[in-house]
Motif scaffolding. Structure first.
Motif, short mmCIF file in Angstrom:
data_model
loop_
_atom_site.label_atom_id
_atom_site.label_comp_id
_atom_site.label_asym_id
_atom_site.label_seq_id
_atom_site.Cartn_x
_atom_site.Cartn_y
_atom_site.Cartn_z
N MET A 1 0.85 -1.21 0.00
CA MET A 1 0.00 0.00 0.00
C MET A 1 0.89 1.26 0.00
N ASN A 2 0.47 2.25 -0.75
CA ASN A 2 1.16 3.54 -0.76
C ASN A 2 1.16 4.12 0.67
N LEU A 3 2.34 4.60 1.15
CA LEU A 3 2.45 5.00 2.56
C LEU A 3 1.64 6.26 2.88
N GLU A 4 1.53 7.15 1.90
CA GLU A 4 0.74 8.36 2.15
C GLU A 4 -0.74 8.01 2.28
N PHE A 5 -1.18 7.08 1.44
CA PHE A 5 -2.56 6.61 1.53
C PHE A 5 -2.79 5.92 2.88
N ALA A 6 -1.80 5.10 3.28
CA ALA A 6 -1.90 4.38 4.56
C ALA A 6 -2.00 5.37 5.72
N ARG A 7 -1.27 6.49 5.62
CA ARG A 7 -1.31 7.50 6.69
C ARG A 7 -2.69 8.17 6.77
N LYS A 8 -3.25 8.50 5.61
CA LYS A 8 -4.59 9.11 5.60
C LYS A 8 -5.62 8.15 6.20
N LYS A 9 -5.50 6.90 5.84
CA LYS A 9 -6.43 5.86 6.33
C LYS A 9 -6.27 5.72 7.86
N MET A 10 -5.02 5.75 8.32
CA MET A 10 -4.75 5.67 9.77
C MET A 10 -5.46 6.83 10.49
N VAL A 11 -5.31 8.02 9.95
CA VAL A 11 -5.89 9.19 10.62
C VAL A 11 -7.42 9.09 10.63
N GLN A 12 -7.98 8.67 9.52
CA GLN A 12 -9.44 8.56 9.43
C GLN A 12 -9.98 7.48 10.37
N GLU A 13 -9.39 6.29 10.27
CA GLU A 13 -9.98 5.13 10.96
C GLU A 13 -9.55 4.99 12.42
N GLN A 14 -8.34 5.45 12.75
CA GLN A 14 -7.85 5.22 14.12
C GLN A 14 -7.92 6.47 14.99
N ILE A 15 -7.90 7.64 14.33
CA ILE A 15 -7.80 8.89 15.09
C ILE A 15 -9.16 9.63 15.11
N VAL A 16 -9.62 9.99 13.92
CA VAL A 16 -10.88 10.75 13.83
C VAL A 16 -12.06 9.88 14.27
N ALA A 17 -12.12 8.65 13.80
CA ALA A 17 -13.25 7.77 14.13
C ALA A 17 -13.33 7.48 15.63
N ARG A 18 -12.20 7.63 16.35
CA ARG A 18 -12.23 7.38 17.80
C ARG A 18 -12.43 8.65 18.62
N GLY A 19 -12.71 9.75 17.94
CA GLY A 19 -13.13 10.94 18.68
C GLY A 19 -12.10 12.04 18.84
N ILE A 20 -10.90 11.90 18.27
CA ILE A 20 -9.96 13.02 18.34
C ILE A 20 -10.51 14.13 17.44
N SER A 21 -10.66 15.33 18.01
CA SER A 21 -11.30 16.38 17.22
C SER A 21 -10.46 17.65 17.06
N ASP A 22 -9.33 17.74 17.77
CA ASP A 22 -8.47 18.93 17.63
C ASP A 22 -7.90 18.93 16.21
N ARG A 23 -8.34 19.93 15.43
CA ARG A 23 -7.98 20.01 14.01
C ARG A 23 -6.45 20.04 13.81
N ARG A 24 -5.77 20.74 14.71
CA ARG A 24 -4.31 20.87 14.57
C ARG A 24 -3.62 19.53 14.81
N VAL A 25 -4.14 18.74 15.75
CA VAL A 25 -3.56 17.41 16.00
C VAL A 25 -3.77 16.52 14.77
N ILE A 26 -4.96 16.59 14.22
CA ILE A 26 -5.28 15.77 13.03
C ILE A 26 -4.36 16.16 11.87
N GLU A 27 -4.18 17.46 11.66
CA GLU A 27 -3.30 17.94 10.56
C GLU A 27 -1.86 17.45 10.78
N ALA A 28 -1.39 17.51 12.02
CA ALA A 28 -0.01 17.09 12.31
C ALA A 28 0.15 15.59 12.04
N MET A 29 -0.85 14.81 12.41
CA MET A 29 -0.75 13.35 12.20
C MET A 29 -0.80 13.02 10.70
#
Ligand code: SAM
Length: 215
Positions: A1-29
């Motif tokens: 899998m392309n690593l950039e795609f894997a990173r976006k998927k990680m942020v969506q499925e592991q970070i945002v979906a679990r309730g992290i909402s600080d926009r700056r933290v999401i952007e940094a990840m």
């Protein structure tokens, strides 16, 4: 899998979906390439939902745990931050993206040197790194205190007063506290009158914080 795609998927499925909402933290990840902080042979696993070994019997924390601990620090961009336990340097890179200056301490020299190289390769020059490998080194960075935020990425038996003493008024400390098998994330805020207000977050499992007021 392309690593950039894997990173976006990680942020969506592991970070945002679990309730992290600080926009700056999401952007940094989304921005920081986690795969450069793991051993080369493990790059393909860097975006998995788990901690990974980084050598020297230490680990890079689970991405969700990095996001949650960072969100609990409530960084706005102006802070002077202390991190205890540089490890791979990944959490350091996230902090350096979100704060003004980061002071990070690591007791295992080879890990610290590798972390420094990774941070430099991303031009994160607002990170001061100290190697605390001498017997009896105190926990923290007293000469640079006070800090607006302190994060400890290793588990302690109780909240070290040596660290609450290094917290600025209004500052936040996030630290795993418990026994060596299992801990709970604690968030401590120093109020304007100097009192400490503690709250508990999720259960977690970190390697031990070594030293006086640690293990
Ligand atoms: N945040 C790191 C990352 O993103 O890779 C993970 C850190 S790892 C779970 C914990 C680290 O704390 C280890 O590298 C360990 O050597 C370090 N450590 C333990 N006690 C320490 C102390 N008293 N001072 C500095 N580092 C310490």
């Amino acid at each position: 899998m392309n690593l950039e795609f894997a990173r976006k998927k990680m942020v969506q499925e592991q970070i945002v979906a679990r309730g992290i909402s600080d926009r700056r933290v999401i952007e940094a990840m989304l921005k920081i390439p986690r795969h450069i902080f793991v051993q080369e042979a493990m790059a393909a696993q860097a975006y998995m939902d788990s901690p990974l070994p980084i050598g020297e019997k230490q680990t890079i924390s689970q991405p969700y745990m990095v996001a949650l601990m960072t969100e609990l620090l409530a960084l706005k961009g102006t802070e002077k931050v202390l991190e205890i336990g540089t490890g791979s340097g990944y959490q350091t890179a996230i902090l350096a993206t979100l704060a003004d200056r980061v002071y990070t301490a690591e007791r295992i020299r080879p890990l610290a040197l590798r972390a420094r190289k990774c941070l430099d390769s991303l031009a994160l020059f607002n990170v001061m790194l100290r190697i605390n490998d001498s017997e009896g080194s105190p926990i923290g960075w007293e000469e640079e205190a006070p800090f607006d935020a302190i994060i400890v990425t290793a588990g302690a038996p109780s909240v070290p007063t040596v660290l609450t003493d290094q917290l600025a008024v209004g500052g936040r400390l996030v630290i795993p506290v418990g026994d060596q098998g299992e801990q709970r994330l604690a968030r401590i805020e120093k109020k304007t009158d100097g009192t400490l207000e503690a709250s508990a977050s999720v259960g977690c499992r970190f390697v031990p914080l070594i030293g006086k007021q640690g293990w």
